[in-house]
Design a protein around this motif. Structure first.
Motif, PDB file in Angstrom:
ATOM      1  N   PRO A  33       3.410  12.105  -9.293  1.00 45.33           N
ATOM      2  CA  PRO A  33       2.494  11.186  -8.882  1.00 45.33           C
ATOM      3  C   PRO A  33       2.499   9.466  -9.116  1.00 45.33           C
ATOM      4  CG  PRO A  33       1.617  12.181 -10.808  1.00 45.33           C
ATOM      5  CD  PRO A  33       3.011  12.790 -10.351  1.00 45.33           C
ATOM      6  N   GLU A  34       3.514   9.318 -10.238  1.00 45.82           N
ATOM      7  CA  GLU A  34       3.651   7.918 -10.601  1.00 45.82           C
ATOM      8  C   GLU A  34       4.448   7.139  -9.721  1.00 45.82           C
ATOM      9  OE1 GLU A  34       7.309   9.960 -12.197  1.00 45.82           O
ATOM     10  OE2 GLU A  34       5.191  10.327 -11.551  1.00 45.82           O
ATOM     11  N   LEU A  35       5.198   7.656  -8.686  1.00 47.73           N
ATOM     12  CA  LEU A  35       5.910   6.986  -7.843  1.00 47.73           C
ATOM     13  C   LEU A  35       5.343   6.249  -6.631  1.00 47.73           C
ATOM     14  CD1 LEU A  35       8.802   9.648  -7.225  1.00 47.73           C
ATOM     15  CD2 LEU A  35       9.007   7.879  -8.471  1.00 47.73           C
ATOM     16  N   ASP A  36       5.974   5.050  -6.289  1.00 56.28           N
ATOM     17  CA  ASP A  36       5.490   4.253  -5.051  1.00 56.28           C
ATOM     18  C   ASP A  36       6.330   4.789  -3.878  1.00 56.28           C
ATOM     19  OD1 ASP A  36       3.575   2.195  -5.606  1.00 56.28           O
ATOM     20  OD2 ASP A  36       5.201   1.719  -7.113  1.00 56.28           O
ATOM     21  N   ILE A  37       5.429   5.468  -3.038  1.00 63.75           N
ATOM     22  CA  ILE A  37       5.706   6.035  -1.688  1.00 63.75           C
ATOM     23  C   ILE A  37       5.501   4.866  -0.612  1.00 63.75           C
ATOM     24  CG2 ILE A  37       5.844   8.103  -0.169  1.00 63.75           C
ATOM     25  CD1 ILE A  37       6.694   8.725  -3.057  1.00 63.75           C
ATOM     26  N   ILE A  38       6.698   4.857   0.291  1.00 62.69           N
ATOM     27  CA  ILE A  38       6.512   4.150   1.744  1.00 62.69           C
ATOM     28  C   ILE A  38       7.201   4.944   2.458  1.00 62.69           C
ATOM     29  CG2 ILE A  38       7.275   2.054   2.915  1.00 62.69           C
ATOM     30  CD1 ILE A  38       7.461   0.679  -0.352  1.00 62.69           C
ATOM     31  N   ILE A  39       6.520   5.298   3.687  1.00 56.63           N
ATOM     32  CA  ILE A  39       6.875   6.027   4.693  1.00 56.63           C
ATOM     33  C   ILE A  39       7.268   5.112   6.038  1.00 56.63           C
ATOM     34  CG2 ILE A  39       6.387   7.976   6.310  1.00 56.63           C
ATOM     35  CD1 ILE A  39       4.387   9.154   4.285  1.00 56.63           C
ATOM     36  N   PRO A  95     -12.616   2.713   0.376  1.00 61.96           N
ATOM     37  CA  PRO A  95     -12.137   2.846  -0.697  1.00 61.96           C
ATOM     38  C   PRO A  95     -12.612   3.948  -1.683  1.00 61.96           C
ATOM     39  CG  PRO A  95     -13.625   1.147  -1.050  1.00 61.96           C
ATOM     40  CD  PRO A  95     -13.603   1.693   0.251  1.00 61.96           C
ATOM     41  N   ASP A  96     -13.705   4.778  -0.943  1.00 63.79           N
ATOM     42  CA  ASP A  96     -14.379   5.794  -1.752  1.00 63.79           C
ATOM     43  C   ASP A  96     -13.723   7.338  -1.272  1.00 63.79           C
ATOM     44  OD1 ASP A  96     -15.726   4.111  -3.267  1.00 63.79           O
ATOM     45  OD2 ASP A  96     -17.178   3.719  -1.579  1.00 63.79           O
ATOM     46  N   LYS A  97     -12.766   7.306  -0.267  1.00 72.86           N
ATOM     47  CA  LYS A  97     -12.444   8.515   0.292  1.00 72.86           C
ATOM     48  C   LYS A  97     -11.762   9.195  -0.689  1.00 72.86           C
ATOM     49  CE  LYS A  97     -10.130  10.817   4.093  1.00 72.86           C
ATOM     50  NZ  LYS A  97      -9.839  11.060   5.467  1.00 72.86           N
ATOM     51  N   HIS A 134      -0.730  -1.440   0.101  1.00 72.60           N
ATOM     52  CA  HIS A 134      -0.421  -0.946  -1.474  1.00 72.60           C
ATOM     53  C   HIS A 134      -1.151  -0.909  -2.578  1.00 72.60           C
ATOM     54  CE1 HIS A 134       1.806  -1.087  -5.353  1.00 72.60           C
ATOM     55  NE2 HIS A 134       2.802  -0.435  -4.724  1.00 72.60           N
ATOM     56  N   ALA A 135      -1.994  -1.943  -2.420  1.00 70.52           N
ATOM     57  CA  ALA A 135      -3.258  -2.146  -3.483  1.00 70.52           C
ATOM     58  C   ALA A 135      -4.205  -0.895  -3.235  1.00 70.52           C
ATOM     59  CB  ALA A 135      -3.762  -3.554  -3.349  1.00 70.52           C
ATOM     60  N   HIS A 136      -4.433  -0.362  -2.075  1.00 68.49           N
ATOM     61  CA  HIS A 136      -5.249   0.507  -1.742  1.00 68.49           C
ATOM     62  C   HIS A 136      -5.144   1.986  -2.144  1.00 68.49           C
ATOM     63  CE1 HIS A 136      -8.280   2.768   0.780  1.00 68.49           C
ATOM     64  NE2 HIS A 136      -7.279   3.478   1.133  1.00 68.49           N
ATOM     65  N   LYS A 137      -6.002   2.612  -2.813  1.00 68.58           N
ATOM     66  CA  LYS A 137      -5.655   3.950  -3.143  1.00 68.58           C
ATOM     67  C   LYS A 137      -5.937   4.867  -2.181  1.00 68.58           C
ATOM     68  CE  LYS A 137      -6.981   5.114  -7.492  1.00 68.58           C
ATOM     69  NZ  LYS A 137      -7.737   5.360  -8.565  1.00 68.58           N
ATOM     70  N   GLY A 186      -1.897  14.026   6.952  1.00 72.25           N
ATOM     71  CA  GLY A 186      -1.781  13.154   5.967  1.00 72.25           C
ATOM     72  C   GLY A 186      -2.942  12.042   5.834  1.00 72.25           C
ATOM     73  N   VAL A 187      -3.506  11.412   7.092  1.00 71.93           N
ATOM     74  CA  VAL A 187      -4.784  10.824   6.974  1.00 71.93           C
ATOM     75  C   VAL A 187      -5.775  11.768   6.268  1.00 71.93           C
ATOM     76  CG1 VAL A 187      -6.500   9.847   8.696  1.00 71.93           C
ATOM     77  CG2 VAL A 187      -4.126   9.492   9.095  1.00 71.93           C
ATOM     78  N   ASN A 188      -6.103  12.739   6.988  1.00 67.38           N
ATOM     79  CA  ASN A 188      -7.175  13.511   6.065  1.00 67.38           C
ATOM     80  C   ASN A 188      -7.125  13.858   4.532  1.00 67.38           C
ATOM     81  OD1 ASN A 188      -9.588  15.338   6.583  1.00 67.38           O
ATOM     82  ND2 ASN A 188      -8.158  16.998   6.150  1.00 67.38           N
ATOM     83  N   LYS A 189      -5.890  14.305   4.305  1.00 65.20           N
ATOM     84  CA  LYS A 189      -5.655  14.252   2.682  1.00 65.20           C
ATOM     85  C   LYS A 189      -5.672  12.956   1.997  1.00 65.20           C
ATOM     86  CE  LYS A 189      -3.406  18.754   3.378  1.00 65.20           C
ATOM     87  NZ  LYS A 189      -2.186  19.607   2.817  1.00 65.20           N
ATOM     88  N   ASN A 190      -5.436  12.107   2.741  1.00 68.78           N
ATOM     89  CA  ASN A 190      -5.469  10.905   2.152  1.00 68.78           C
ATOM     90  C   ASN A 190      -4.492  10.635   0.851  1.00 68.78           C
ATOM     91  OD1 ASN A 190      -6.562   8.165   2.149  1.00 68.78           O
ATOM     92  ND2 ASN A 190      -8.085   8.399   0.451  1.00 68.78           N
ATOM     93  N   ILE A 191      -3.183  11.131   1.213  1.00 68.46           N
ATOM     94  CA  ILE A 191      -2.355  11.089   0.048  1.00 68.46           C
ATOM     95  C   ILE A 191      -2.036   9.629  -0.213  1.00 68.46           C
ATOM     96  CG2 ILE A 191      -1.270  13.180   0.468  1.00 68.46           C
ATOM     97  CD1 ILE A 191       0.920  11.679   1.833  1.00 68.46           C
ATOM     98  N   ASN A 192      -1.611   9.137  -1.497  1.00 71.56           N
ATOM     99  CA  ASN A 192      -1.629   7.873  -2.052  1.00 71.56           C
ATOM    100  C   ASN A 192      -0.256   7.384  -1.510  1.00 71.56           C
ATOM    101  OD1 ASN A 192      -2.066   5.534  -2.886  1.00 71.56           O
ATOM    102  ND2 ASN A 192      -2.146   6.120  -5.020  1.00 71.56           N
ATOM    103  N   CYS A 193       0.044   6.513  -0.390  1.00 71.74           N
ATOM    104  CA  CYS A 193       1.214   6.087   0.232  1.00 71.74           C
ATOM    105  C   CYS A 193       0.875   4.821   0.937  1.00 71.74           C
ATOM    106  CB  CYS A 193       2.030   7.187   0.760  1.00 71.74           C
ATOM    107  SG  CYS A 193       1.213   7.850   2.355  1.00 71.74           S
TER     108      CYS A 193
END
Length: 299
Positions: free
Chosen positions: A86-92, A269-271, A189-192, A110-117
């Motif tokens: 989870p600590e990695l920065d992921i760019i697709i 930001p609350d999703k 990138h700043a968005h979670k 991906g959109v629905n699960k809102n994975i951090n990337c």
């Protein structure tokens, strides 16, 4: 003071780039490299992931860890990696075909699960690696090798689609406006959560007329103190709209417009973020012995 030398642009260069002269992809990967440099990200903690297509060569050209996966599947790969690291920065990196056609179902989840990337969709309106084939974003009437009499359907409105699927960060930018492109990537990138960045991309070899990057008024801009700024040379030359990115209904209207807009359309930001929830659940769960797991499937 750390003795570790700062990463340079030269450090991030990798392999001989094999894109056509004038391709907008050059600008996009340069912006990704500048993102890493400006935010002082550790390249060893950055992973660039792609599917198949011209844009999907990007991981080969950025000196970080990278995965050039299979067609339409960069999101499942990124999801699995984010769950275990989870600590990695992921760019697709994904093209309009890779993301919106064969990968469309994975984009949905991906959109629905809102994975951090950060998800970058390179949109040149074609499958260009296969030498000009119709993609979901090809304009109606444009002739390709697979639609020699012209594409029969209107192009998919990808921004409207992603907003409708519940995207928590949805922005659009252009490869020929480097300051706006970099600012968009930094905001993403700043968005979670799942940061969807649509990039209008030039393809001078196969589709010279897809975008008109010479006219300053061909694209309109969305701007706001919570969104993105407008490059100075466009001020007074095109339409600029103040749009708070929390306004979902207005975001839909701009995404549905025949006039293309650049800027931050929507941000929530609350999703909930799937990988954070799974990792929290895992931390609170006692580990199982392999023997117990196997025995659980015994008949």
């Amino acid at each position: 003071m750390s003795d570790t030398p700062k990463t340079t642009m030269q450090d991030l260069n990798a392999n001989q780039i094999r894109w056509c002269e004038g391709c907008g992809n050059f600008s996009i990967i340069n912006a990704v490299k500048k993102l890493i440099l400006d935010l002082e990200l550790d390249p060893s903690q950055v992973v660039n992931i792609s599917g198949i297509g011209c844009s999907s060569r990007a991981p080969h050209y950025i000196n970080t860890y990278g995965i050039n996966g299979i067609h339409g599947r960069p999101i499942p790969i990124a999801t699995g990696l984010k769950l275990v690291r989870p600590e990695l920065d992921i760019i697709i990196h994904s093209g309009d075909g890779d993301a919106a056609s064969i990968g469309g179902n994975h984009l949905l989840h991906g959109v629905n699960k809102n994975i951090n990337c950060v998800f970058i969709m390179y949109d040149n309106g074609l499958y260009s690696l296969t030498k000009s084939q119709t993609s979901p974003t090809t304009p109606r009437g444009h002739k390709t090798n697979t639609s020699p009499k012209g594409s029969l359907m209107d192009p998919l409105k990808i921004m409207q689609l992603v907003i409708g699927m519940g995207g928590s960060f949805v922005a659009s930018t252009a490869d020929w406006i480097p300051t706006h492109l970099l600012e968009t990537l930094k905001k993403a990138h700043a968005h979670k959560g799942f940061s969807f960045v649509h990039v209008w991309q030039r393809c001078p070899h196969f589709f010279q007329d897809f975008v008109d990057n010479n006219r300053l008024d061909s694209f309109h801009f969305l701007t706001h103190e919570d969104g993105l700024s407008v490059p100075e040379k466009y001020i007074g030359q095109t339409t600029i709209v103040s749009h708070p990115p929390s306004n979902l209904s207005a975001a839909f209207e701009f995404a549905n417009s025949e006039q293309p807009y650049l800027g931050l359309f929507y941000r929530n930001p609350d999703k909930l973020v799937y990988d954070e929830l799974v990792n929290a659940q895992t931390r609170d769960t006692a580990p199982l012995r392999l023997e117990d797991i196997i025995n659980g499937y015994a008949i």
